[in-house]
Design a protein around this motif. Structure first.
Motif, PDB file in Angstrom:
ATOM      1  N   UNK A   1      48.553  46.187  46.482  1.00 14.17           N
ATOM      2  CA  UNK A   1      47.797  45.111  45.828  1.00 14.17           C
ATOM      3  C   UNK A   1      47.990  43.804  46.567  1.00 14.17           C
ATOM      4  N   UNK A   2      47.057  42.896  46.313  1.00 17.04           N
ATOM      5  CA  UNK A   2      47.182  41.538  46.841  1.00 17.04           C
ATOM      6  C   UNK A   2      46.368  40.590  45.964  1.00 17.04           C
ATOM      7  N   UNK A   3      46.772  39.306  45.966  1.00 13.82           N
ATOM      8  CA  UNK A   3      45.990  38.325  45.211  1.00 13.82           C
ATOM      9  C   UNK A   3      44.565  38.247  45.755  1.00 13.82           C
TER      10      UNK A   3
ATOM     11  N   UNK B   1      41.794  33.835  41.951  1.00 14.34           N
ATOM     12  CA  UNK B   1      42.655  33.682  40.773  1.00 14.34           C
ATOM     13  C   UNK B   1      43.096  35.026  40.209  1.00 14.34           C
ATOM     14  N   UNK B   2      42.570  36.129  40.766  1.00 15.69           N
ATOM     15  CA  UNK B   2      42.877  37.463  40.255  1.00 15.69           C
ATOM     16  C   UNK B   2      43.599  38.323  41.269  1.00 15.69           C
ATOM     17  N   UNK B   3      43.329  39.614  41.196  1.00 19.42           N
ATOM     18  CA  UNK B   3      43.990  40.604  42.038  1.00 19.42           C
ATOM     19  C   UNK B   3      42.986  41.647  42.489  1.00 19.42           C
ATOM     20  N   UNK B   4      43.313  42.289  43.600  1.00 20.65           N
ATOM     21  CA  UNK B   4      42.627  43.515  43.994  1.00 20.65           C
ATOM     22  C   UNK B   4      43.693  44.529  44.378  1.00 20.65           C
ATOM     23  N   UNK B   5      43.418  45.810  44.104  1.00 20.47           N
ATOM     24  CA  UNK B   5      44.391  46.848  44.435  1.00 20.47           C
ATOM     25  C   UNK B   5      43.676  48.135  44.804  1.00 20.47           C
ATOM     26  N   UNK B   6      44.401  48.959  45.549  1.00 22.41           N
ATOM     27  CA  UNK B   6      43.925  50.279  45.941  1.00 22.41           C
ATOM     28  C   UNK B   6      44.987  51.296  45.555  1.00 22.41           C
TER      29      UNK B   6
END
Length: 167
Positions: free
Chosen positions: A135-137, A140-145
């Motif tokens: 994951x990474x910022x 203002x949110x996040x994204x993940x795989x």
């Protein structure tokens, strides 16, 4: 250590049986890593029994994504794509031959060992029985795989997800 050797048999052993549950009470993860967002809040990546739980704690509350076979009880079958306000998940299921599957497992294990924002769990019986999250910022949110690898005699099935959450 971001790659955990888990001493339990995987609870989820069929990628086709995975479900998606959002904002529901999730099971206790077998391994976790907590990541801080530069604008406040945290994201917790959690390995379940060959599945995952991602929890975002932010100033406005809490958000969670569970992908597991037991998620059907609180959610739905794992879709190819699902959109909700501030959230999106896309999934891909790939049947891999033996060489391709072994190479994917090796790449994912190396990723866990070299990237601090990753978490992996390897299950007994086959070094390619993995669940890996990173994951990474994202603003203002996040994204993940995530990747869920289910070995078979002639290769295996890889279920991958890409998610984005914004407040």
């Amino acid at each position: 250590m971001p790659l955990h050797e888990l001493a339990v048999a995987p609870a989820d052993v069929d990628g086709a049986a995975l479900g998606l549950a959002l904002n529901t009470p999730g099971p206790e993860p077998l391994a976790t890593i907590r990541l801080a967002h530069p604008r406040g809040g945290t994201l917790v990546l959690g390995v379940l029994g060959a599945s995952h739980l991602v929890t975002v704690e932010h100033p406005g509350g809490r958000f969670s994504e569970e992908v597991s076979c037991s998620a059907h009880a609180h959610g739905r079958a794992l879709p190819d794509r699902h959109d909700a306000p501030g959230y999106r998940i896309e999934t891909t299921t790939t049947l891999c031959g033996a060489t391709e599957f072994a190479e994917l497992a090796e790449r994912l294990q190396q990723r866990c060992l070299t990237e601090g924002h990753s978490l992996g769990g390897r299950f007994p019986g086959d070094d390619a029985a993995l669940t890996v999250l990173c994951a990474q910022p994202d603003g203002a949110g996040w994204q993940w795989q995530t990747w869920h690898l289910y070995p078979a005699a002639d290769g295996g099935t890889a279920v991958s997800t890409t998610s984005r959450w914004r407040p």
